[in-house]
Design a protein around this motif. Structure first.
Motif, PDB file in Angstrom:
ATOM      1  N   LEU A 413     -59.453 -43.059  54.705  1.00 56.07           N
ATOM      2  CA  LEU A 413     -59.721 -44.184  53.807  1.00 56.07           C
ATOM      3  C   LEU A 413     -59.529 -43.799  52.347  1.00 56.07           C
ATOM      4  CD1 LEU A 413     -62.937 -45.724  55.433  1.00 56.07           C
ATOM      5  CD2 LEU A 413     -60.615 -46.676  55.460  1.00 56.07           C
ATOM      6  N   THR A 414     -59.617 -42.518  52.043  1.00 57.77           N
ATOM      7  CA  THR A 414     -59.477 -42.050  50.666  1.00 57.77           C
ATOM      8  C   THR A 414     -58.025 -41.992  50.209  1.00 57.77           C
ATOM      9  OG1 THR A 414     -59.411 -39.745  51.399  1.00 57.77           O
ATOM     10  CG2 THR A 414     -61.584 -40.680  50.862  1.00 57.77           C
ATOM     11  N   GLY A 415     -57.083 -42.156  51.125  1.00 58.35           N
ATOM     12  CA  GLY A 415     -55.680 -42.035  50.763  1.00 58.35           C
ATOM     13  C   GLY A 415     -55.243 -40.601  50.533  1.00 58.35           C
ATOM     14  N   ARG A 416     -55.964 -39.669  51.094  1.00 62.36           N
ATOM     15  CA  ARG A 416     -55.644 -38.248  50.936  1.00 62.36           C
ATOM     16  C   ARG A 416     -54.253 -37.959  51.509  1.00 62.36           C
ATOM     17  NH1 ARG A 416     -59.966 -36.662  52.877  1.00 62.36           N
ATOM     18  NH2 ARG A 416     -61.061 -35.919  51.022  1.00 62.36           N
ATOM     19  N   PRO A 417     -53.432 -37.158  50.803  1.00 64.01           N
ATOM     20  CA  PRO A 417     -52.085 -36.846  51.305  1.00 64.01           C
ATOM     21  C   PRO A 417     -52.115 -36.195  52.690  1.00 64.01           C
ATOM     22  CG  PRO A 417     -52.297 -36.170  49.015  1.00 64.01           C
ATOM     23  CD  PRO A 417     -53.676 -36.561  49.474  1.00 64.01           C
ATOM     24  N   VAL A 418     -51.102 -36.489  53.485  1.00 63.67           N
ATOM     25  CA  VAL A 418     -51.013 -35.957  54.840  1.00 63.67           C
ATOM     26  C   VAL A 418     -50.949 -34.432  54.827  1.00 63.67           C
ATOM     27  CG1 VAL A 418     -49.604 -35.898  56.939  1.00 63.67           C
ATOM     28  CG2 VAL A 418     -49.910 -38.040  55.695  1.00 63.67           C
ATOM     29  N   GLU A 419     -50.329 -33.874  53.798  1.00 66.19           N
ATOM     30  CA  GLU A 419     -50.185 -32.411  53.743  1.00 66.19           C
ATOM     31  C   GLU A 419     -51.536 -31.707  53.701  1.00 66.19           C
ATOM     32  OE1 GLU A 419     -49.671 -30.923  49.296  1.00 66.19           O
ATOM     33  OE2 GLU A 419     -48.159 -32.430  49.799  1.00 66.19           O
ATOM     34  N   VAL A 420     -52.547 -32.373  53.164  1.00 68.06           N
ATOM     35  CA  VAL A 420     -53.879 -31.766  53.117  1.00 68.06           C
ATOM     36  C   VAL A 420     -54.440 -31.631  54.525  1.00 68.06           C
ATOM     37  CG1 VAL A 420     -56.263 -32.093  52.328  1.00 68.06           C
ATOM     38  CG2 VAL A 420     -54.353 -32.588  50.788  1.00 68.06           C
ATOM     39  N   TYR A 421     -54.312 -32.703  55.322  1.00 67.38           N
ATOM     40  CA  TYR A 421     -54.779 -32.650  56.709  1.00 67.38           C
ATOM     41  C   TYR A 421     -53.971 -31.625  57.496  1.00 67.38           C
ATOM     42  CZ  TYR A 421     -57.345 -36.936  55.669  1.00 67.38           C
ATOM     43  OH  TYR A 421     -58.205 -37.861  55.127  1.00 67.38           O
ATOM     44  N   ALA A 422     -52.673 -31.532  57.197  1.00 69.66           N
ATOM     45  CA  ALA A 422     -51.826 -30.569  57.903  1.00 69.66           C
ATOM     46  C   ALA A 422     -52.246 -29.138  57.577  1.00 69.66           C
ATOM     47  CB  ALA A 422     -50.362 -30.792  57.531  1.00 69.66           C
ATOM     48  N   ARG A 423     -52.508 -28.875  56.284  1.00 67.02           N
ATOM     49  CA  ARG A 423     -52.926 -27.528  55.894  1.00 67.02           C
ATOM     50  C   ARG A 423     -54.258 -27.157  56.538  1.00 67.02           C
ATOM     51  NH1 ARG A 423     -52.942 -28.258  50.901  1.00 67.02           N
ATOM     52  NH2 ARG A 423     -50.850 -27.477  50.461  1.00 67.02           N
ATOM     53  N   ALA A 424     -55.182 -28.104  56.505  1.00 69.25           N
ATOM     54  CA  ALA A 424     -56.485 -27.858  57.135  1.00 69.25           C
ATOM     55  C   ALA A 424     -56.323 -27.633  58.630  1.00 69.25           C
ATOM     56  CB  ALA A 424     -57.424 -29.029  56.867  1.00 69.25           C
ATOM     57  N   GLY A 425     -55.432 -28.402  59.245  1.00 71.03           N
ATOM     58  CA  GLY A 425     -55.187 -28.244  60.677  1.00 71.03           C
ATOM     59  C   GLY A 425     -54.633 -26.874  61.022  1.00 71.03           C
ATOM     60  N   VAL A 426     -53.723 -26.381  60.201  1.00 71.58           N
ATOM     61  CA  VAL A 426     -53.153 -25.046  60.432  1.00 71.58           C
ATOM     62  C   VAL A 426     -54.239 -23.981  60.296  1.00 71.58           C
ATOM     63  CG1 VAL A 426     -51.569 -23.308  59.516  1.00 71.58           C
ATOM     64  CG2 VAL A 426     -50.813 -25.677  59.762  1.00 71.58           C
ATOM     65  N   LEU A 427     -55.081 -24.106  59.266  1.00 72.39           N
ATOM     66  CA  LEU A 427     -56.162 -23.143  59.073  1.00 72.39           C
ATOM     67  C   LEU A 427     -57.113 -23.125  60.267  1.00 72.39           C
ATOM     68  CD1 LEU A 427     -56.992 -23.750  55.312  1.00 72.39           C
ATOM     69  CD2 LEU A 427     -55.972 -21.697  56.299  1.00 72.39           C
ATOM     70  N   LEU A 428     -57.481 -24.311  60.741  1.00 68.27           N
ATOM     71  CA  LEU A 428     -58.381 -24.374  61.884  1.00 68.27           C
ATOM     72  C   LEU A 428     -57.708 -23.884  63.160  1.00 68.27           C
ATOM     73  CD1 LEU A 428     -60.191 -27.767  61.173  1.00 68.27           C
ATOM     74  CD2 LEU A 428     -60.995 -25.447  60.716  1.00 68.27           C
ATOM     75  N   ALA A 429     -56.389 -24.075  63.257  1.00 73.13           N
ATOM     76  CA  ALA A 429     -55.652 -23.541  64.414  1.00 73.13           C
ATOM     77  C   ALA A 429     -55.671 -22.019  64.418  1.00 73.13           C
ATOM     78  CB  ALA A 429     -54.216 -24.056  64.399  1.00 73.13           C
ATOM     79  N   ILE A 430     -55.600 -21.429  63.225  1.00 76.88           N
ATOM     80  CA  ILE A 430     -55.724 -19.971  63.121  1.00 76.88           C
ATOM     81  C   ILE A 430     -57.105 -19.538  63.593  1.00 76.88           C
ATOM     82  CG2 ILE A 430     -55.836 -18.038  61.499  1.00 76.88           C
ATOM     83  CD1 ILE A 430     -53.731 -19.513  59.813  1.00 76.88           C
TER      84      ILE A 430
END
Length: 456
Positions: A413-430
């Protein structure tokens, strides 16, 4: 012949040194909250909300207070290192969930430190010399690691000096704002302008800017990881956290008003050193290079505190057996978690190349908003767990409201860029990969088939 060491002596862990008193703790919290959020990301927030730059900081303050109350209750109830990870494990008793929360907290500290390191090499450093920001970041992170290894007393005392410097820089900005008002400078109409954007309207502009501005308030949660190095934590933490959040919020709002009053939000948005633009537009003869030096010290403080937090978190997790015990090894001479320091430093160096200042800052805010949602829920779950000593207790409605608001700010809802979710996803995948590796190692050690045969 050297006499054998008893098993008890080998197993006994080296305790951390309790070197942080109430005054040091307040300065630690103020120094941790102030820094990258206001010195480097004020412009990015202005780009999302427009001239009403003070409003996201005000809303962020209110949300931060709600979560701070939950943290105060938990740290006075369980005054141990590991912070959110400890609370998650006690509340939900799911080791995998605990590990992912802990890894998210650690990554948030590392992304924050990486953002600060990149900001050091931006417009502020360019007042003196042009060096690639990534090179500056790596060199600085290594220097922070060496200071962190030397000892918590040295690190916290350095924090005091840097905190005084960064506060002085913000006082200068506020002073410039007062001068501008007295002399009729600036454009007051900017203070009520909200950039609604092409779609979504005012509410979404406010949500998006608040989600990023919330990065400026992260820091009070770092202090709970220093619980085992604080004197009388049950008494000192409540006052220190509430006072620290109140001081920094007041400073933020005044700096935001001054920035918007003197500089158009589009100019602020294009600068990696937005407060330097305020100094240049302030109508007084204050040397820009002097302020740039102050800003560099302020950003350095953010990186120092976050790297301290991350290494202590690894130490706490090792003591809780969430990660291998070896990661919690403490240097007997310096009494600092040396393996945790090396581990987090290597990760920070890797993160410096993953994105810009705004992207790393937004990733930090997103990760911590998710963690704050969990912490607010954990407070309610742990109300049934009684402890013998007295501790702070937050009104029940506040953790509920804190969880809901944190979840909203973490959502799309905040309009946060997709790349932020992608970066967080990669970190959590690690983090997930590390968990699987650790689980396999533990399982192999417990499997009788892997044990060597015992000879007669």
């Amino acid at each position: 012949m050297t006499p054998p060491t008893s098993p008890a002596a080998v197993a006994e862990p080296v305790p951390l040194k309790r070197a942080i008193g109430p005054k040091l703790l307040v300065l630690f919290i103020v120094g941790d909250i102030l820094g990258t959020g206001v010195y480097a990301l004020t412009g990015a927030v202005a780009g999302r909300v427009g001239g009403a730059l003070w409003l996201p900081f005000l809303v962020g303050f209110l949300i931060a207070v709600l979560t701070a109350m939950s943290y105060v209750e938990l740290v006075t109830k369980y005054p141990q290192a590991a912070g959110a990870a400890l609370y998650t494990q006690r509340a939900f008793k799911v080791p995998f969930f605990t590990f992912m929360v802990a890894f998210a907290v650690m990554c948030s500290g590392l992304t924050s430190a990486s953002a600060a390191s990149l900001a050091i090499g931006g417009d502020y450093l360019r007042e003196f010399i042009a060096i690639p920001a990534a090179v500056v970041g790596v060199i600085f992170i290594i220097a922070v690691a060496l200071l962190n290894y030397r000892g918590v007393s040295e690190s916290v005392r350095t924090n005091i000096v840097l905190t005084i410097v960064e506060v002085s820089g913000l006082v200068i900005i506020i002073g410039i704002g007062v001068y501008a008002l007295v002399n009729g400078l600036g454009e007051p109409s900017r203070l009520v302008h909200i950039e609604s954007g092409e779609a979504g309207g005012l509410m979404f502009a406010l949500l998006g800017s608040t989600a990023l501005a919330f990065f400026a308030f992260v820091g009070f949660e770092d202090s709970v990881n220093m619980a085992e190095e604080t004197t009388d934590p049950s008494r000192n933490f409540p006052r220190a956290i509430f006072l620290g959040v109140a001081i920094t919020s007041t400073v933020y709002i005044l700096v935001a008003i001054t920035s918007s009053l003197l500089v158009d939000h589009r100019v602020l948005a294009e600068s990696s050193g937005p407060l330097l633009e305020v100094v240049k537009a302030g109508g007084i003869s204050f040397p820009p290079q002097v302020f740039a030096a102050i800003a560099i010290f302020a950003l350095s403080n953010t990186a120092l505190i976050n790297m301290m937090m991350a290494s202590r978190l690894v130490y706490g997790l090792a003591n809780e057996r969430v990660v291998p015990k070896g990661l919690g090894w403490v240097d007997p001479r310096r009494r600092t978690p040396v393996i945790g320091i090396v581990f987090t430093t290597l990760l920070a160096i890797g993160l410096i190349s993953t994105g810009g200042i705004e992207g790393l800052g937004d990733t930090t805010a997103f990760l911590l908003l998710c963690v704050f949602t969990v912490v607010n829920v954990a407070v309610l779950v742990l109300r049934g767990d009684r402890v013998e000593h007295q501790h702070y207790r937050a009104p029940t409605a506040l953790p509920v409201l804190g969880a809901v608001l944190a979840l909203v700010l973490a959502s799309p809802l905040t309009g946060r860029p997709v790349e932020v979710y992608a970066r967080a996803g990669v970190l959590l995948a690690i983090g997930l990969a590390l968990w699987v590796i650790n689980w396999l190692v533990i399982r192999r050690r417990q499997d009788p088939a892997t044990e060597p045969a015992v000879r007669d």
